[in-house]
Design a protein around this motif. Sequence first.
Motif, PDB file in Angstrom:
ATOM      1  N   ASN A  85       0.852  -1.180   0.000  1.00  0.00           N
ATOM      2  CA  ASN A  85       0.000   0.000   0.000  1.00  0.00           C
ATOM      3  C   ASN A  85       0.887   1.228   0.000  1.00  0.00           C
ATOM      4  OD1 ASN A  85      -2.816  -1.286   1.011  1.00  0.00           O
ATOM      5  ND2 ASN A  85      -1.088  -2.304   1.966  1.00  0.00           N
ATOM      6  N   ILE A  86       0.552   2.198  -0.850  1.00  0.00           N
ATOM      7  CA  ILE A  86       1.352   3.418  -0.922  1.00  0.00           C
ATOM      8  C   ILE A  86       0.461   4.591  -1.299  1.00  0.00           C
ATOM      9  CG2 ILE A  86       2.017   3.098  -3.337  1.00  0.00           C
ATOM     10  CD1 ILE A  86       4.811   4.293  -2.477  1.00  0.00           C
ATOM     11  N   TYR A  87       0.813   5.742  -0.747  1.00  0.00           N
ATOM     12  CA  TYR A  87       0.163   6.975  -1.148  1.00  0.00           C
ATOM     13  C   TYR A  87       0.868   7.487  -2.392  1.00  0.00           C
ATOM     14  CZ  TYR A  87      -1.608  11.721  -1.127  1.00  0.00           C
ATOM     15  OH  TYR A  87      -2.194  12.902  -1.491  1.00  0.00           O
ATOM     16  N   ASP A  88       0.124   7.687  -3.456  1.00  0.00           N
ATOM     17  CA  ASP A  88       0.657   8.206  -4.712  1.00  0.00           C
ATOM     18  C   ASP A  88       0.460   9.723  -4.687  1.00  0.00           C
ATOM     19  OD1 ASP A  88       1.289   8.955  -7.287  1.00  0.00           O
ATOM     20  OD2 ASP A  88      -0.134   7.586  -8.249  1.00  0.00           O
ATOM     21  N   GLN A  89       1.521  10.430  -4.321  1.00  0.00           N
ATOM     22  CA  GLN A  89       1.429  11.876  -4.142  1.00  0.00           C
ATOM     23  C   GLN A  89       1.068  12.587  -5.447  1.00  0.00           C
ATOM     24  OE1 GLN A  89       4.881  13.655  -2.294  1.00  0.00           O
ATOM     25  NE2 GLN A  89       3.634  15.263  -1.424  1.00  0.00           N
ATOM     26  N   ALA A  90       1.535  12.089  -6.573  1.00  0.00           N
ATOM     27  CA  ALA A  90       1.245  12.726  -7.858  1.00  0.00           C
ATOM     28  C   ALA A  90      -0.248  12.714  -8.168  1.00  0.00           C
ATOM     29  CB  ALA A  90       2.024  12.039  -8.980  1.00  0.00           C
ATOM     30  N   ASN A  91      -0.946  11.636  -7.785  1.00  0.00           N
ATOM     31  CA  ASN A  91      -2.386  11.508  -8.039  1.00  0.00           C
ATOM     32  C   ASN A  91      -3.234  11.758  -6.803  1.00  0.00           C
ATOM     33  OD1 ASN A  91      -2.292  10.797 -10.861  1.00  0.00           O
ATOM     34  ND2 ASN A  91      -1.372   8.879 -10.201  1.00  0.00           N
ATOM     35  N   GLU A  92      -2.575  11.983  -5.660  1.00  0.00           N
ATOM     36  CA  GLU A  92      -3.256  12.227  -4.383  1.00  0.00           C
ATOM     37  C   GLU A  92      -4.249  11.119  -4.057  1.00  0.00           C
ATOM     38  OE1 GLU A  92      -4.837  16.212  -4.817  1.00  0.00           O
ATOM     39  OE2 GLU A  92      -2.902  17.080  -4.248  1.00  0.00           O
ATOM     40  N   ARG A  93      -3.796   9.859  -4.244  1.00  0.00           N
ATOM     41  CA  ARG A  93      -4.635   8.693  -3.955  1.00  0.00           C
ATOM     42  C   ARG A  93      -3.781   7.586  -3.353  1.00  0.00           C
ATOM     43  NH1 ARG A  93      -9.519   8.669  -6.005  1.00  0.00           N
ATOM     44  NH2 ARG A  93      -9.721   6.472  -6.468  1.00  0.00           N
TER      45      ARG A  93
END
Length: 174
Positions: A85-93
Amino acid sequence: MRFLIVLLLCIPTLTHAQDEDAPPPPPPCSDPAYRQFDFWIGEWNVTSNGQPAGTNRIRKIHGGCALEENWQGAGAGGISGSSFNIYDQANERWHQTWVDAGGTLLQIDGGLNGGAMVMSGERPSPDGSGRSTHRITWTPNPDGTVRQLWEASRDGQTWSVLFDGLYTRVASGE
């Protein structure tokens, strides 16, 4: 000419001094959004309908940039599985990739919704007759437990519960 040579020799020193005065860049994954799913971190006993369903261990990995899940279902036929699980900062998801010993691959994404983590995604239906949407909601409870509700829908309107589990932290020393 001598002044120019001395000046040119000093420029790297002046540039270096300016770099030392600049604040260091923040560490990777230090944005608060990377901490939104931290309520799920821990060692858990999981029940469903009051019966043991399995155990789960969720931990931070890669310097706190991702969460790793390791599931072991209860009993002799309990299936094992893992997710990243990871937060995708570029897509804010948030994004999760789940795989298990039954050959399941589930890729879902989403984010916080009213204090709960909600992620969804599509995958082929088990009978091969099309695609179904899977939605998983993790809700932290005031008593420290976490409810995980996994649902599926073929039409996006009618949802079937695939798993409804209650995560209870394993006490220290167990």
